[in-house]
Each structure stands twice: as structure tokens, then as C-alpha cells.
Design a protein around this motif. Sequence first.
Motif, mmCIF file in Angstrom:
data_model
loop_
_atom_site.group_PDB
_atom_site.id
_atom_site.type_symbol
_atom_site.label_atom_id
_atom_site.label_comp_id
_atom_site.label_asym_id
_atom_site.label_seq_id
_atom_site.Cartn_x
_atom_site.Cartn_y
_atom_site.Cartn_z
ATOM 1 N N LEU A 246 140.345 -0.730 79.549
ATOM 2 C CA LEU A 246 141.191 -1.731 78.914
ATOM 3 C C LEU A 246 142.067 -1.047 77.871
ATOM 4 N N ARG A 247 142.987 -1.802 77.290
ATOM 5 C CA ARG A 247 143.848 -1.261 76.241
ATOM 6 C C ARG A 247 143.915 -2.246 75.082
ATOM 7 N N MET A 248 143.678 -1.722 73.870
ATOM 8 C CA MET A 248 143.651 -2.545 72.663
ATOM 9 C C MET A 248 144.982 -2.440 71.924
ATOM 10 N N ASP A 249 145.392 -3.561 71.348
ATOM 11 C CA ASP A 249 146.586 -3.584 70.500
ATOM 12 C C ASP A 249 146.331 -4.470 69.291
ATOM 13 N N GLY A 250 146.460 -3.904 68.104
ATOM 14 C CA GLY A 250 146.372 -4.682 66.880
ATOM 15 C C GLY A 250 145.021 -5.295 66.604
ATOM 16 N N LEU A 251 143.952 -4.717 67.108
ATOM 17 C CA LEU A 251 142.622 -5.278 66.868
ATOM 18 C C LEU A 251 142.084 -4.746 65.539
ATOM 19 N N HIS A 270 135.239 -10.913 86.415
ATOM 20 C CA HIS A 270 134.595 -9.632 86.711
ATOM 21 C C HIS A 270 133.101 -9.636 86.378
ATOM 22 N N LEU A 271 132.703 -10.444 85.404
ATOM 23 C CA LEU A 271 131.308 -10.493 84.979
ATOM 24 C C LEU A 271 130.853 -11.944 84.893
ATOM 25 N N PRO A 272 129.564 -12.173 85.091
ATOM 26 C CA PRO A 272 129.053 -13.542 84.942
ATOM 27 C C PRO A 272 128.976 -13.940 83.473
ATOM 28 N N ARG A 356 142.374 -1.340 84.623
ATOM 29 C CA ARG A 356 141.826 -1.082 85.959
ATOM 30 C C ARG A 356 140.318 -1.203 85.932
ATOM 31 N N VAL A 357 139.764 -1.481 87.093
ATOM 32 C CA VAL A 357 138.310 -1.479 87.284
ATOM 33 C C VAL A 357 137.924 -0.083 87.760
ATOM 34 N N LEU A 358 136.913 0.490 87.139
ATOM 35 C CA LEU A 358 136.497 1.829 87.532
ATOM 36 C C LEU A 358 135.904 1.812 88.936
ATOM 37 N N ALA A 359 136.115 2.896 89.649
ATOM 38 C CA ALA A 359 135.450 3.061 90.936
ATOM 39 C C ALA A 359 133.941 3.059 90.720
ATOM 40 N N PRO A 360 133.164 2.487 91.661
ATOM 41 C CA PRO A 360 131.709 2.376 91.454
ATOM 42 C C PRO A 360 131.033 3.697 91.111
ATOM 43 N N GLU A 361 131.430 4.777 91.770
ATOM 44 C CA GLU A 361 130.771 6.049 91.503
ATOM 45 C C GLU A 361 131.084 6.563 90.090
ATOM 46 N N GLU A 362 132.301 6.307 89.597
ATOM 47 C CA GLU A 362 132.644 6.726 88.234
ATOM 48 C C GLU A 362 131.854 5.916 87.209
#
Length: 381
Positions: A246-251, A270-272, A356-362
Motif C-alpha cells: 500500500l502507499r501512505m499519504d499524510g498519515l 481482500h480480508l474477512p 498491489r496484492v503480493l504473489a502468494p509465494e512472496e
Amino acid sequence: MVSDDRSAQDGRPAGPSVRQQSALAGAVGALEDAVAALADGGPDDGERFDAALRRLGGLLGPAGEAESAAVGPRLSALLTDTPPFPRAHLAMMVGACVERGADPVACADPVLAGLREALTGALLLLDRWAESDEDALPDPDRDDPGRAHARIAGDGRADARHAHRAVAGWWTLDLWRRAAFALCTHAAVRRTARADGVTDVLTELIDRYRERSEQHDLKGLRHLAAALDDEPLLVLHRPSGTGYLLRMDGLTDNFQLHTLLAEALIGGGHLPGVRPDPEVVALSRTEWLDGRRFIATGAFNLVAPDGGWIWNEGMPQDIPVVDGVRTLVLDPQPYERSWAAGRFVEQVPGDLRLERVLAPEEAVARLAAAAPALPFEQAVR
């Protein structure tokens, strides 16, 4: 041309009149001349400067965006050569110009340098005061700076200069805090200060000060200075074995980050879990509270790759950098959490975007290198 001394025909307040604009430009010019004259040390130059500063202050109030944009950098350029006490008041005027449209980057360097000097002086006063027989620190709102100077000044001209630096820093620190805050709400100023190493110096001074005194409230400025802009964040969700960039801005605070993580990952499918209330998300991004009160609820336990907890009360800056990117592990909550929704620094809009969503192996490989979360009893030590 419609006279600017009256309201505009569409009912909106008119801007400053041509006469007001001319007077403001003249006042800035007079202050520039007065600052230049101070170098000559004439007997009346101090009075001339004080009069010019008072006149400028009276004219700056009704100035509009265009006028503020024109005079802000000129006033900032005068800060270095202005005497210490009025310098802080002039910095406040620079901050006001920036709030009305002056270029924050063009104004920033002398203001942040002045804040650094004030912090250094305030720390020096704390050192000197600890060596004196006084218990209570001086109150800048009520006490006499001359008395404080006499209390901490020793023999010799050099020592008197150090005492003056200490007293000036202590008495003007809050003005510098407010001026710097106005500039640092702009991401361009924060990026430049971070790239130039200014942020590291200021945060180190602020942290040293806050460890020793609560006389001046620097918490908001500390959070603001630490705000992350255009900063990647690698997030690993341990229960599902998935990962996200992800990318953060102004947090500026981790309560805000927690809400936006839940929105990006749970709200994004993406998550429950339970998606955050839209109002809570809006308050974490751009909306102002305006007297409203909404309760945010936790969705994760935020954990560093070494197993230490990343507390909601902290800042995104607390998240450690691993292999060049801040990395955060999400575990199930060990207990329910809730807090008042919003941003610690409301003047700064914040955002968190999934790239982006990471590849499962990564994701699996990165999670394998992450330590289990510490037990609560160890985490709080």
C-alpha cells in the motif's frame, strides 16, 4: 472597476482595496528598511523597527490571498536578521500568510531554522534552570524574561549571550511552534524538510524537550513532523498468509492508519471482517469533526516483524523499515478496541491506497521471516 472599499455586487465580501494593498506593500518595504538599518546600530533603529512591525501587523489582518502570497516570502526572508523576540512574532505573520495562500516552500527554511533555534534555546534554559536554586520553571505568559535571564546568566559576555539565547527560546517557543505548524501542514514542506535532514534534527530536539518538560505542548507538531507522505507500506496478514503493498499519504497517527487499513483490505474484499463505517473512514481521510463524535473499532493487532506491537497511540513512523520498506504484520485482535474517530492532525488530509496484492509465494516467504507477536505482558514493558 468596482470599489474594493464596499462589498462586491454578488454579495461576497470584497478583497482589500487598492489603497490597502498599497499600504501593505509600503509597510513591508518599511520593515525591510528597518531590518537593514538595525545592522548599523543607530540609537533609534530599534524604535523604527518596532513601529514598522506594529504597522505591518495592523495591515496584515485584512490582507487577502494575493497580497499574502506576495508578501509572505518577503517577510520570511527578513527572519534571519530580525532580533530574537520580535522574530517569533514575524514568523507568526509568515505562518498567517501561508494559511492564506503564500508559497509554503518559499517561506519554510527560515521558519524551521527559527524553530530549531528556539528548541535549542529552550533546552539550554532547562539545563541552566536545573543548576539554579529555582524549582518552578518560568511561565512565559506571566513571568519576566529579564528576571529569568538574571537568574541563569553567569559572568562574562559569552555567558550572557547563552542566557539570552536560552530565555529567547523559552519565551518564544510557542510562537515558533504555531508558525512551523502552519507550514508543515503542507506536504511539500514536509517532503523537503525530510529530504534535507531538517525533520530528523527537529524531531530529535522535540523528543528531548518533551522528555524534560510539558511547559509547551509540542505533541501535535511532533506528529505533524513525522507524517509520512508518498510512503510505501508492506502489510502481511498472518492468519490468511497474504500480503499487500500500500502507499501512505499524510498519515499522522496509527488510529487513522488502523481505520484506513481496515477500509482498504476488509472494505476492498481482500480480508474477512466488518468494514468500517463510511463516516469513520471519511474522518480519517479529509472530513472535519465539527463537533460530531463517531466511534471507530479495531480490526487487527498491528505487529512489527520482530514481534513488537505497533500501538494505535503511536505514529506510522514507528513501523520499522525492512529491506527498504516499512513492514507491518496483522494479527487477530487479542481484545476488542475502540476509539474516537478522526485524525490527530485534522489540518492534514490522509490516505492509504492499495497498489498491489503480493504473489502468494512472496507473502509466505516474508511471513516466514516475521517473528510471532510478543505476549501482551512483554509488549507493554
